[in-house]
Design an enzyme around this catalytic site. Structure first.
Site, short mmCIF file in Angstrom:
data_model
loop_
_atom_site.label_atom_id
_atom_site.label_comp_id
_atom_site.label_asym_id
_atom_site.label_seq_id
_atom_site.Cartn_x
_atom_site.Cartn_y
_atom_site.Cartn_z
N CYS A 91 0.81 -1.22 0.00
CA CYS A 91 0.00 0.00 0.00
C CYS A 91 0.84 1.27 0.00
CB CYS A 91 -0.94 -0.03 1.19
SG CYS A 91 -1.99 -1.46 1.08
N TYR A 147 21.39 -7.74 -3.40
CA TYR A 147 20.57 -6.75 -2.70
C TYR A 147 19.08 -6.93 -3.02
CZ TYR A 147 25.29 -4.94 -2.31
OH TYR A 147 26.63 -4.84 -2.08
N1 LLP Z 1 32.71 -3.67 0.78
C1 LLP Z 1 32.06 -2.77 1.54
C2 LLP Z 1 32.75 -2.21 2.70
C3 LLP Z 1 30.77 -2.38 1.22
O1 LLP Z 1 30.13 -1.50 1.97
C4 LLP Z 1 30.12 -2.95 0.09
C5 LLP Z 1 28.76 -2.55 -0.28
C6 LLP Z 1 30.82 -3.91 -0.67
C7 LLP Z 1 32.11 -4.23 -0.30
C8 LLP Z 1 30.22 -4.59 -1.86
O2 LLP Z 1 29.95 -3.71 -2.90
P1 LLP Z 1 29.47 -4.25 -4.33
O3 LLP Z 1 30.60 -5.03 -4.93
O4 LLP Z 1 28.28 -5.11 -4.11
O5 LLP Z 1 29.15 -3.03 -5.09
N2 LLP Z 1 21.95 -1.83 -1.56
C9 LLP Z 1 22.64 -1.17 -2.63
C10 LLP Z 1 24.13 -1.43 -2.60
C11 LLP Z 1 24.78 -1.07 -1.29
C12 LLP Z 1 26.24 -1.38 -1.24
C13 LLP Z 1 26.75 -1.25 0.13
N3 LLP Z 1 28.12 -1.62 0.30
C14 LLP Z 1 22.00 -1.56 -3.96
O6 LLP Z 1 21.05 -2.35 -3.96
O7 LLP Z 1 22.41 -1.08 -5.01
#
Ligand code: LLP
Length: 418
Positions: free
Chosen positions: A342, A371
């Site tokens: 909603c 995510y």
């Molecule tokens: N290392 C650290 C310290 C992080 O904070 C993150 C992600 C990663 C590695 C991994 O990053 P990646 O390779 O997945 O880009 N919820 C958001 C993304 C948040 C990312 C947070 N930190 C989305 O759905 O786009």
């Protein structure tokens, strides 16, 4: 590259059709491809084969035990940001000496837990946290291995909510004061400096910000050396983007190639923290069309997956490709694909030109492995979805669908109201 596609006009994960899966498990349903997970991990691993390296998968992207075990079996480590993630990583068989711990708000009990388990290093984000780690280690009669998470002040040109290495962000220690900070840490009795860390953001589709940040860190490593502070682990974080629509993100091998000359002559072990690149395109969400209706200026396709199951579109205006499970000749419609929640922010796709779909049909929401489930909630008292892993022609339930009982299991009614 992933192993999802149409076969005989029906959408498949590897060799299993979505029809089989929805019949066995219902919808909404997260579906992962084992071969895709392996392929992504191996391509990272191969890309960095010329460096001593550890791939510390960022659990936050998707922390299902079967996925963690898949990477652990390939030699993967973990990037964690909480005691809960540490628990999950250890339980899935990830060795503590391959676990790195970031996050601006580590609590004392979490620090003690990580110290007891002998993780590879704490990626420290503030001076007060450094002191808390020193104090906790003293209590346990231990020396805490640390890296400082540096905020290099770069703009990774991604969504503002997932930028982390810009000076406005809460993350890390400003690079200007980092040398002094290291000197303070060097003097503490119960911490041992072993590394340096950065993570500048997520869904980054250009190499430039990575290289600028890395250059800044490497200069700092050299300055530290001159001060007698030796860095062993260079943790370059995660953040490489994937294709959701028409982005052309760099391959990990391109990053590795560009990094080589920057690191030449330095004896460093590279730690990486990929999340999205490993799991994003290895998962999708299958959903059922409940109703369709005509609005003032568009159609609405109402499906049984909502923002509680997949919040990325609502939270970041993220684009996820949506396709019918059955491929056939259809006319295109202009529509919003919305969930049952909603709120008007509850959509999976907005302002889309897409093939018209009828009540009772199924659709797939692509690139949902990262995510997706990990950010899901019980909002509107909706039980969390099931998750399934496909390997070739086999499929395995890796998380049961929640029941109504699960929704209320932890709630208590005080005696005086009873
Ligand atoms: N290392 C650290 C310290 C992080 O904070 C993150 C992600 C990663 C590695 C991994 O990053 P990646 O390779 O997945 O880009 N919820 C958001 C993304 C948040 C990312 C947070 N930190 C989305 O759905 O786009």
């Amino acid at each position: 590259m992933h192993y999802f596609d149409y076969k005989n006009s029906v959408f498949h994960a590897e060799d299993v059709s979505m029809e089989t899966l929805v019949e066995a498990y219902g919808t909404p349903l997260y579906v992962y491809s084992y071969k895709t997970l392996l392929r992504h991990f191996k391509s990272y691993d191969d890309s960095f084969k010329d460096f001593p390296h550890i791939i510390c998968y960022a659990l936050k992207a998707n922390s299902n035990a079967a996925i963690l075990r898949t990477f652990a079996s390939e030699g993967g480590g973990a990037d964690i940001v909480s005691g809960g993630e540490l628990f999950r990583a250890l339980r899935a068989g990830i060795p503590p000496e391959k676990i790195v711990y970031a996050g601006v708000g580590k609590k004392e009990d979490e620090i003690i837990y990580a110290l007891r388990e002998n993780i590879l290093m704490f990626n420290v984000e503030s001076e007060q946290e450094l002191m808390a780690i020193d104090k906790a280690a003293a209590k346990l009669g231990k020396s805490a291995p640390i890296a400082l998470r540096i905020n290099p002040d770069v703009d990774p040109a991604t969504h503002a909510k997932i930028t982390t290495g810009h000076k406005k962000n809460k993350f890390g220690i400003p690079i200007e004061g980092a040398l002094e900070f290291y000197k303070i840490a060097h003097k503490l009795k119960h911490v041992k400096i072993v590394g340096i860390h950065e993570h500048i953001g997520s869904q980054i589709i250009s190499l430039k910000p990575f290289l600028v940040a890395l250059q800044r860190l490497v200069s700092l490593i050299d300055e530290l050396k001159a001060e007698g502070i030796e860095i062993k682990y260079l943790d370059i974080g995660g953040g490489l983007g994937i294709q959701y629509l028409d982005e052309i993100p760099p391959h990990p091998s391109e990053l590795a190639e560009k990094i080589k000359p920057i690191l030449q002559g330095r004896n460093l072990t590279i730690v990486m923290e990929p999340g999205r690149t490993l799991v994003g395109n290895a998962g999708l969400l299958v959903t059922k069309v409940l109703y369709t209706k005509k609005g003032h200026d568009r159609d609405f396709i109402i499906v049984d997956a909502g923002m509680n199951d997949m919040i990325r579109p609502a939270m970041y205006d993220a684009y996820h490709h949506i396709m019918p499970v059955h491929k056939k000749k259809r006319k295109d419609v202009f529509a919003d694909i919305v969930g049952p929640i909603c709120e008007s922010g509850d959509f999976l796709g907005k302002d889309r030109e897409l093939p018209s779909m009828l009540q009772g049909e199924y659709a797939v929401v692509m690139s949902a492995g990262a995510y997706g489930f990990s950010m899901s909630s019980n909002y509107n008292s909706r039980p969390r979805t099931a998750e399934v892993l496909v390997n070739g022609s086999e499929h395995y339930l890796i998380r049961k669908r929640q029941t109504y009982e699960d929704l209320v299991r932890d709630e208590l009614i005080p005696e005086f109201i009873k």
